[in-house]
Design a protein around this motif. Structure first.
Motif, PDB file in Angstrom:
ATOM      1  N   TYR A  35       0.732  -1.254  -0.073  1.00 12.79           N
ATOM      2  CA  TYR A  35      -0.135   0.097  -0.010  1.00 12.79           C
ATOM      3  C   TYR A  35       0.931   1.264  -0.038  1.00 12.79           C
ATOM      4  N   GLN A  37       0.524   5.163   1.306  1.00 15.16           N
ATOM      5  CA  GLN A  37      -0.015   6.040   2.120  1.00 15.16           C
ATOM      6  C   GLN A  37       0.341   7.444   2.321  1.00 15.16           C
ATOM      7  N   GLY A  40      -2.201  12.166   5.277  1.00 14.22           N
ATOM      8  CA  GLY A  40      -3.598  12.932   5.305  1.00 14.22           C
ATOM      9  C   GLY A  40      -4.727  11.860   4.571  1.00 14.22           C
ATOM     10  N   GLN A  41      -4.043  10.948   3.977  1.00  8.98           N
ATOM     11  CA  GLN A  41      -4.957  10.094   3.140  1.00  8.98           C
ATOM     12  C   GLN A  41      -5.032   8.481   3.749  1.00  8.98           C
ATOM     13  N   GLY A  42      -6.005   7.669   3.356  1.00  8.98           N
ATOM     14  CA  GLY A  42      -5.861   6.221   3.860  1.00  8.98           C
ATOM     15  C   GLY A  42      -5.124   5.500   2.662  1.00  8.98           C
ATOM     16  N   PRO A  43      -4.437   4.277   3.327  1.00 12.10           N
ATOM     17  CA  PRO A  43      -3.767   3.476   2.502  1.00 12.10           C
ATOM     18  C   PRO A  43      -4.328   3.264   0.962  1.00 12.10           C
ATOM     19  N   LEU A  45      -4.149   0.491  -2.155  1.00 15.49           N
ATOM     20  CA  LEU A  45      -3.379  -0.604  -2.816  1.00 15.49           C
ATOM     21  C   LEU A  45      -2.621  -0.377  -3.986  1.00 15.49           C
ATOM     22  N   LEU A  91       3.372   0.888   2.972  1.00  9.36           N
ATOM     23  CA  LEU A  91       3.044  -0.298   3.930  1.00  9.36           C
ATOM     24  C   LEU A  91       2.800  -1.529   3.241  1.00  9.36           C
ATOM     25  N   PHE A 100      -0.411  -5.346   8.884  1.00  8.36           N
ATOM     26  CA  PHE A 100       0.599  -4.448   8.398  1.00  8.36           C
ATOM     27  C   PHE A 100       1.722  -4.438   9.164  1.00  8.36           C
TER      28      PHE A 100
END
Lengths: 109, 109
Positions: A35, A37, A40-43, A45, A91, A100
């Motif tokens: 992933y 990331q 300020g954002q989500g992971p 894919l 990640l 993770f």
């Protein structure tokens, strides 16, 4: 039980340089994920492996990113050449429940 | 429209209070739902899965509303240690997890 291992933990490179990240999943886990990331954002894919085969790489920028899991265990993710916008935490996760690793924080200057 | 949307916060809540987050998703065929917790500069960790009938784990309650396409997380009697970013995650079948941007929660003494 040992967790997902990643190295390096931090990396600073200049744009246009190359970089590689390593992931060792939890023993016995067939699925492995990378992933990205951004702060300020989500992971998001990048790529999913099932053993040594690619299941999903639809969001991997293939012109500069590559990943492999040759023996179905460890995996490497490479960026060549890096751009400023690649600065993020990378990640690795393994298993159906997606455990993770601690991530690699990449800064591209 | 984003696949998974969350209010980024921050939510600043006094210790002992109850706080709730909502998350909406765009794919009505989504089948699996999760809440992950991410501490500052750490990796995401699975907090709980969200089941159609709703589920509770101690002070945490998760609910799913398929008709309105949202999931919620309720934290009762909040503790200082609950301070983190809470990530809403949606999965369609066995496909990739799609993460929201996260909601930042700070519990104030």
């Amino acid at each position: 039980e040992a967790g997902v291992a990643q190295s390096p933990r931090y990396k600073i490179i200049e744009k246009r340089q190359s970089v590689a990240f390593w992931c060792n999943p939890i023993s016995g886990h067939a699925t492995l994920y990378w992933y990205q990331q951004i702060l300020g954002q989500g992971p998001k894919l990048l790529i999913q492996f099932q053993n040594n085969g690619v299941v999903d790489d639809s969001q991997l920028p293939k012109d500069r990113f590559s990943a492999e899991r040759l023996k179905g265990v460890d995996s490497t993710l490479k960026i060549q050449p890096a751009k400023l916008e690649d600065s993020a935490v990378y990640l690795c996760a393994s298993g159906d429940e997606q455990y993770f690793g601690p991530g690699t924080r990449l800064t591209v200057t | 429209r984003k696949e998974v949307e969350q209010d980024p916060g921050p939510f600043n809540v006094p210790e002992g209070a109850t706080v709730a987050f909502n998350c909406t998703y765009s794919n009505s065929a989504s089948q699996s739902f999760f809440w992950y917790r991410q501490d500052c500069r750490k990796e995401p960790k699975l907090l709980m899965s969200v089941y159609s009938s709703g589920n509770e784990d101690g002070r945490f309650t998760a609910q799913l509303n398929r008709a309105s396409q949202y999931i919620s997380l309720l934290i009762r009697d909040s503790k200082l240690s609950d301070s983190a970013t809470y990530l809403c995650v949606v999965q369609f079948g066995n496909e990739k997890l799609t993460f929201g941007t996260g909601t930042r929660l700070t519990i104030i003494p």
